[in-house]
Design an enzyme around this catalytic site. Sequence first.
Site, PDB file in Angstrom:
ATOM      1  CE  LYS A  96      -5.093  -2.222  -6.400  1.00  0.00           C
ATOM      2  NZ  LYS A  96      -4.664  -2.480  -7.803  1.00  0.00           N
ATOM      3  CD  GLU A 118      -9.023   5.383  -0.939  1.00  0.00           C
ATOM      4  OE1 GLU A 118      -9.293   5.320   0.275  1.00  0.00           O
ATOM      5  OE2 GLU A 118      -7.966   4.974  -1.430  1.00  0.00           O
ATOM      6  CB  SER A 377       0.963  -6.749 -10.266  1.00  0.00           C
ATOM      7  OG  SER A 377       0.679  -6.073 -11.483  1.00  0.00           O
TER       8      SER A 377
HETATM    9  C1  LIG Z   1      -3.634  -1.720  -8.469  1.00  0.00           C
HETATM   10  C2  LIG Z   1      -2.731  -2.470  -9.324  1.00  0.00           C
HETATM   11  C3  LIG Z   1      -1.380  -2.084  -9.538  1.00  0.00           C
HETATM   12  C4  LIG Z   1      -0.787  -0.821  -8.995  1.00  0.00           C
HETATM   13  O1  LIG Z   1      -0.792  -0.683  -7.612  1.00  0.00           O
HETATM   14  P1  LIG Z   1       0.520  -0.892  -6.732  1.00  0.00           P
HETATM   15  O2  LIG Z   1       0.084  -0.440  -5.380  1.00  0.00           O
HETATM   16  O3  LIG Z   1       1.604  -0.039  -7.293  1.00  0.00           O
HETATM   17  O4  LIG Z   1       0.869  -2.317  -6.771  1.00  0.00           O
HETATM   18  C5  LIG Z   1      -0.578  -2.894 -10.326  1.00  0.00           C
HETATM   19  N1  LIG Z   1      -1.045  -4.008 -10.901  1.00  0.00           N
HETATM   20  C6  LIG Z   1      -2.331  -4.411 -10.740  1.00  0.00           C
HETATM   21  C7  LIG Z   1      -2.774  -5.650 -11.419  1.00  0.00           C
HETATM   22  C8  LIG Z   1      -3.209  -3.661  -9.953  1.00  0.00           C
HETATM   23  O5  LIG Z   1      -4.470  -4.072  -9.791  1.00  0.00           O
END
Ligand SMILES: *Cc1c(COP(=O)(O)O)cnc(C)c1O
Length: 395
Positions: A96, A118, A377
């Site tokens: 993010k 938000e 992610s």
């Molecule tokens: C917020 C988040 C997601 C999901 O959000 P996307 O916009 O689909 O990427 C996935 N993995 C992690 C670690 C997150 O913090």
Amino acid sequence: MSKAEAVGVEQSEKGYFGEFGGSFVPPQLKEVLEVLDQEFNKYKDDPEFNQEFLYYMKEYVGRENPLTFAGRLTEKLGGAKLYLKREDLNHTGAHKINNVIGQILLAKRMGAHRIIAETGAGQHGVATATACAMLGMECIIYMGAEDIRRQELNVFRMELLGAKVVSVTKGQGRLKDAVDEALNDLVQNYDHTFYLLGSAVGPHPFPTIVHHFQSIISKESKRQILEKEGRLPDMVVSCVGGGSNAIGAFSEYIPEKDVRLVGVEPEEAASLTKGTPGVLHGFKCLCLQDEEGNPLPTHSISAGLDYPGIGPEHSHLKVSGRAEYYTVTKKEVLDAFQELSRTEGIIPALESAHAVAYALKVAKEMNNDQIIIVNISGRGDKDVNEVRELLKKEL
Ligand SMILES: *Cc1c(COP(=O)(O)O)cnc(C)c1O
């Protein structure tokens, strides 16, 4: 559209990906978003702006992060070679921050000194508060009263980072009500305020802006896999909530038609797998809705994937056949969470464990000269307590 035509998907009309996207907002907001679109287009190819973005990616976020070969897991499964793109190693522990820093730098160029956002589970709020502290911006986070209660620790984190967390009691006190409040704030204060959106969703130009900043994931992974293997992967797998880490992990491969792109959703929030076209939060996408077009409630074990809609570009990638989307069960996710921890010493975010779960299933069926890149992610520290509780229940 046939698969071949979908290769190198571009926006067909301003703000549209095929039939999806657009901007369904009140006139005042429309004007604000048009200015944002113009300013974004002015800076996105500006060498000085991009240099500044890359500077913070390197010196603050710690990029580029590695593309780690998962040797033990690959051997154990006996199929395709698994590589992990390590967004979990970024400062703040997830992808993010890439988008947050990009948008704040854009806000600065536009003369804003106040950032509003938000947050539901708090992850986007914490990333925003972090980057605002580093870049010296005032930060206001709107959060539903119910979410504030459930996410105490993240509220404390944001306050520690100097942000002001505003409790939204209107409506049900959830994410949607927080979005409404943040948009009200924007319409009143747009001359010095920037609304920072956290995923590849929302009205135009947000999905395009988020795509732009998150594409650093696949720019790196493409260079890295070519260096390590001398060829492109056969498949890239990512989890999908709103779609930002997935679009970042896919974007450089979209024109490479031999690379399969796979998005993985929780069974309980399967917007792409089970959704139908509709308008949600100001844009058209595939979403989970009732017969009157109201969003359906979702209940995923990972808060970050709990969203009844999906970004317009993913909606288009799905309908055009360029990307595939599948669901995994809660049990498969919990198994994958433990498997990656035990076999590779990497505790993934529960969200990322969705991508791992799918990869574990398909890798076995593939040949050992094939390659899969799994986008990790985020890291799973935030989830260990919850997983502990879930595993207790399972026994
Ligand atoms: C917020 C988040 C997601 C999901 O959000 P996307 O916009 O689909 O990427 C996935 N993995 C992690 C670690 C997150 O913090």
